[in-house]
Design an enzyme around this catalytic site. Structure first.
Site, PDB file in Angstrom:
ATOM      1  N   GLU A  83      -0.786  -0.387   0.742  1.00 29.32           N
ATOM      2  CA  GLU A  83      -1.676   0.693   0.721  1.00 29.32           C
ATOM      3  C   GLU A  83      -2.226   1.247  -0.784  1.00 29.32           C
ATOM      4  O   GLU A  83      -2.877   2.302  -0.978  1.00 29.32           O
ATOM      5  CB  GLU A  83      -1.298   1.876   1.551  1.00 29.32           C
ATOM      6  CG  GLU A  83      -0.288   2.818   1.151  1.00 29.32           C
ATOM      7  CD  GLU A  83       0.122   3.965   2.055  1.00 29.32           C
ATOM      8  OE1 GLU A  83      -0.472   4.933   1.422  1.00 29.32           O
ATOM      9  OE2 GLU A  83       0.646   3.692   3.101  1.00 29.32           O
ATOM     10  N   CYS A 115       2.267   2.712   5.906  1.00 31.29           N
ATOM     11  CA  CYS A 115       3.751   2.135   5.351  1.00 31.29           C
ATOM     12  C   CYS A 115       4.129   0.914   6.441  1.00 31.29           C
ATOM     13  O   CYS A 115       5.347   0.417   6.109  1.00 31.29           O
ATOM     14  CB  CYS A 115       4.856   3.083   5.477  1.00 31.29           C
ATOM     15  SG  CYS A 115       4.487   4.404   4.328  1.00 31.29           S
ATOM     16  N   HIS A 239      12.311   2.878   9.131  1.00 33.89           N
ATOM     17  CA  HIS A 239      11.679   3.484   7.984  1.00 33.89           C
ATOM     18  C   HIS A 239      12.183   4.544   7.286  1.00 33.89           C
ATOM     19  O   HIS A 239      12.412   5.605   7.989  1.00 33.89           O
ATOM     20  CB  HIS A 239      10.133   3.721   8.197  1.00 33.89           C
ATOM     21  CG  HIS A 239       8.904   4.122   7.244  1.00 33.89           C
ATOM     22  ND1 HIS A 239       8.968   3.574   6.241  1.00 33.89           N
ATOM     23  CD2 HIS A 239       8.590   5.394   7.090  1.00 33.89           C
ATOM     24  CE1 HIS A 239       8.181   4.170   5.230  1.00 33.89           C
ATOM     25  NE2 HIS A 239       7.914   5.312   5.628  1.00 33.89           N
ATOM     26  N   ASN A 271      10.450   6.410  -1.342  1.00 30.12           N
ATOM     27  CA  ASN A 271       9.906   5.842  -0.333  1.00 30.12           C
ATOM     28  C   ASN A 271       8.896   4.715  -0.905  1.00 30.12           C
ATOM     29  O   ASN A 271       7.792   5.277  -1.460  1.00 30.12           O
ATOM     30  CB  ASN A 271       9.117   6.859   0.512  1.00 30.12           C
ATOM     31  CG  ASN A 271       8.386   6.195   1.685  1.00 30.12           C
ATOM     32  OD1 ASN A 271       8.362   4.976   1.970  1.00 30.12           O
ATOM     33  ND2 ASN A 271       7.488   7.111   2.377  1.00 30.12           N
TER      34      ASN A 271
END
EC number: 2.3.3.10
Length: 350
Positions: A83, A115, A239, A271
């Site tokens: 992204e 994500c 995640h 992250n």
């Protein structure tokens, strides 16, 4: 109705590789600048001035090729999930394919789903190889993720990625997929409109309606379709936008945190968005034993999750030594203060 996603041919991972930039900034340093206490993680990775999602993808792809020991010209598809692609109009996947020597006889495209763009690319690679259309396909997830200065996302948004080469299951396969399951809903938890520099988030949608609902639904759906229970898995990677969320998911599903911690890297690298679960799985593959079963569940805002069941094979013992391990990158650190961090991340916008 059969909901399990499983190709006609059994497929698996023939090569994998990760890459995490060496620069770090501590949450304490970010908090010092913005007058904030109480941090979601310890520190996060920061890309160098000449690094972006493409260069991270290239490094990860090269490591995957080292482990696969195949001619890159045999790869018939390269799909790149991100992204934070450098170009609004120009595929990043073609740059990576050219850099690793895979062009011109292949399909290449960029994937987007916040994500989970990396696992979206992986789902396509599994189907592409599993249908018999290609011998090998590569899926990459990488990001130099964005966070508005002073926003709570700035404490975790980081840089990194991983690449996976998918091929038909053989004795040379490092691990194979038993099946997968995808789950999506229209949930407005996180977005970035065109021409905006930084994403926005709907706080009340972030936790329960988005992250927890999608991941738990996908994990339970996969286990139901395969007739497995949480105890059937030796490792689990979820995640990881922070440390708290994936450990909470594990607790809800009844998975001991000891099975989650080996692939939970967000506390020390942040992250990595599209790379998050892919990097986590690479760390697990670096230590897993043949026969281990791994639960892998991604999440992407907007929102959705992909869940996979992966079984490790004997070939892992030799092949994982052919490229740098994930923790080699994690442990390679050079710290930045906030001023240099802002320079590296291009936060000085005039």
């Amino acid at each position: 109705m059969r909901r399990l996603l499983k190709p006609i041919k059994d497929v698996g991972i023939v090569g994998y590789g990760a890459y995490v930039p060496m620069f770090r900034i501590k949450n304490e340093e970010i908090g010092r600048v913005w007058g904030v206490n109480g941090f979601p993680i310890q520190e996060k990775s920061v890309n160098n001035l000449d690094e972006d999602a493409i260069t991270i993808g290239i490094e990860a792809a090269r490591n995957a090729l080292k482990r696969a020991r195949i001619n890159p010209r045999e790869i018939r598809a390269l799909w790149f999930g991100t992204e934070s692609k450098p170009y609004a109009v120009k595929p990043s996947a073609t740059v990576i394919a050219e850099a690793i020597g895979a062009t011109p006889d292949l399909d290449a495209a960029d994937f987007e789903f916040a994500c989970k763009a990396g696992t979206e690319a992986l789902q396509a690679a599994i189907g592409f190889v599993g249908s018999g259309m290609a011998k090998y396909a590569m899926a990459i997830g990488a990001d130099t993720s964005q966070g508005r200065p002073g926003d709570h996302l700035e404490f975790t948004a980081s840089a990194g990625g991983a690449a996976y080469i998918v091929g038909e299951k053989t004795s040379d396969t490092l691990a194979y997929f038993e099946g997968s399951y995808s789950y999506v809903t229209d949930t407005p938890d996180f977005w970035r409109r065109q021409h905006e520099h930084y994403p926005r988030h709907g706080n009340r949608f972030t936790g329960e309606p988005a992250y927890f609902h999608q991941i738990i639904s996908a994990a339970k759906g996969l286990m139901e379709e395969l007739d497995y229970s949480p105890s059937d898995f030796d490792f689990a990677v979820f995640h990881q936008p922070n440390v708290k969320f994936p450990l909470t998911v594990a607790k809800i599903l009844g998975i001991p945190k000891e099975k989650v911690l080996p692939g939970l890297l967000s506390g020390i690298i942040g992250n990595t968005y599209s790379g998050a679960t892919l990097v986590g799985i690479s760390a697990v593959l670096d230590i897993a034993k043949p026969g281990d079963r791994i639960l892998w569940v991604s999440f992407g805002s907007g929102a959705g999750s992909d869940a996979f069941s992966l079984i490790v094979q004997d070939a892992i013992e030799e092949k994982r030594e052919l490229a740098p391990k994930t923790m080699d990158y994690v442990n390679r650190k050079k710290y930045l203060d906030y001023a240099l961090y802002a320079k590296h991340r291009g936060k000085y916008i005039l």
